[in-house]
Design a protein around this motif. Structure first.
Motif, PDB file in Angstrom:
ATOM      1  N   PHE A 241      -2.773  -1.261  -4.384  1.00 57.90           N
ATOM      2  CA  PHE A 241      -1.927  -1.388  -3.198  1.00 57.90           C
ATOM      3  C   PHE A 241      -0.487  -0.988  -3.530  1.00 57.90           C
TER       4      PHE A 241
ATOM      5  N   TYR B  92       0.092  -7.228   1.049  1.00 55.11           N
ATOM      6  CA  TYR B  92      -1.250  -7.101   0.489  1.00 55.11           C
ATOM      7  C   TYR B  92      -2.130  -8.277   0.930  1.00 55.11           C
TER       8      TYR B  92
ATOM      9  N   SER C 206       1.785  -5.581  10.871  1.00 55.59           N
ATOM     10  CA  SER C 206       1.035  -5.267  12.103  1.00 55.59           C
ATOM     11  C   SER C 206       0.769  -6.497  12.961  1.00 55.59           C
TER      12      SER C 206
ATOM     13  N   GLY D 258      -1.987  -6.609   8.720  1.00 52.62           N
ATOM     14  CA  GLY D 258      -1.453  -6.180   7.437  1.00 52.62           C
ATOM     15  C   GLY D 258      -1.156  -4.693   7.478  1.00 52.62           C
ATOM     16  N   PHE D 259      -1.446  -4.015   6.414  1.00 56.04           N
ATOM     17  CA  PHE D 259      -1.141  -2.592   6.287  1.00 56.04           C
ATOM     18  C   PHE D 259      -2.415  -1.825   5.929  1.00 56.04           C
ATOM     19  N   PRO D 260      -3.346  -1.693   6.887  1.00 59.42           N
ATOM     20  CA  PRO D 260      -4.624  -1.050   6.587  1.00 59.42           C
ATOM     21  C   PRO D 260      -4.500   0.418   6.192  1.00 59.42           C
TER      22      PRO D 260
ATOM     23  N   SER E  72      -6.870  -9.981   6.629  1.00 58.59           N
ATOM     24  CA  SER E  72      -7.285  -9.357   7.877  1.00 58.59           C
ATOM     25  C   SER E  72      -8.717  -8.820   7.790  1.00 58.59           C
ATOM     26  N   TYR E  73      -9.114  -8.396   6.602  1.00 59.91           N
ATOM     27  CA  TYR E  73     -10.458  -7.848   6.414  1.00 59.91           C
ATOM     28  C   TYR E  73     -11.519  -8.928   6.227  1.00 59.91           C
TER      29      TYR E  73
ATOM     30  N   THR F 253      -3.085  -8.016   4.484  1.00 64.50           N
ATOM     31  CA  THR F 253      -4.074  -6.946   4.657  1.00 64.50           C
ATOM     32  C   THR F 253      -5.467  -7.433   4.264  1.00 64.50           C
TER      33      THR F 253
ATOM     34  N   THR G 101       1.488   2.128  -1.787  1.00 59.89           N
ATOM     35  CA  THR G 101       2.581   1.832  -0.857  1.00 59.89           C
ATOM     36  C   THR G 101       3.968   1.979  -1.458  1.00 59.89           C
TER      37      THR G 101
END
Length: 160
Positions: free
Chosen positions: A17, A114, A84, A136-138, A120-121, A117, A21
């Motif tokens: 990650f 991270y 997000s 997060g930051f997919p 979120s999954y 993200t 990023t």
């Protein structure tokens, strides 16, 4: 997060990650509270601030100083782009304190982003929903996957 793709085992960890990023992913993530948060009292006047309120402040350029413009822009970028958040979600008071304290440049944003993200999954794909929203930051995961598996192009086909 681990994947098996075309008989290859892949791992998407904090290290990958950080690589994708460029966010700082080392260091302390504790945030000191500000006794009275000037940003909140001056621009929002409420105990909690939603992303919608922040977006309104940002897009209408409601700030009074360049310093406040920078602080509101950092909050907007982190909450709207990196985390997000939904417009109805409340922004972390800690993040507002961090930005107000002028220490946001030294903060390890990557660790929080991270974790958001990965959270979120969690359990999103078990019930095979017709749609889902990832927080997060997919985009980081997507970029990493394309870099790790360029041979996957065209291999993901829905057979239903």
């Amino acid at each position: 997060m681990r994947f098996v793709v075309s008989d290859s085992r892949l791992r998407f960890s904090l290290g990958e990650f950080a690589l994708v990023t460029g966010l700082k992913c080392k260091g302390d993530t504790s945030i000191e509270s500000v006794e009275e948060n000037r940003l909140i009292s001056k621009y929002f006047g409420t105990a909690s601030v939603t992303l919608a309120q922040l977006v309104d402040c940002f897009t209408k350029k409601k700030w009074e100083t360049n310093d406040d413009a920078l602080k509101i822009s950092v909050l907007y970028f982190v909450n709207n782009f990196l985390l997000s958040l939904l417009k109805t979600k409340v922004i972390s008071w800690s993040y507002i304190d961090l930005v107000e304290s002028d220490d946001s440049n030294n903060y390890s944003w990557g660790i929080d982003v991270y974790n958001a993200t990965i959270d979120s999954y969690s359990n999103k794909f078990q019930d095979k929903p017709s749609f889902y929203r990832l927080g997060g930051f997919p985009l980081a995961l997507q970029i990493w996957l394309y870099e790790c598996c360029p041979s996957l192009d065209g291999h993901f086909v829905d057979h239903n």
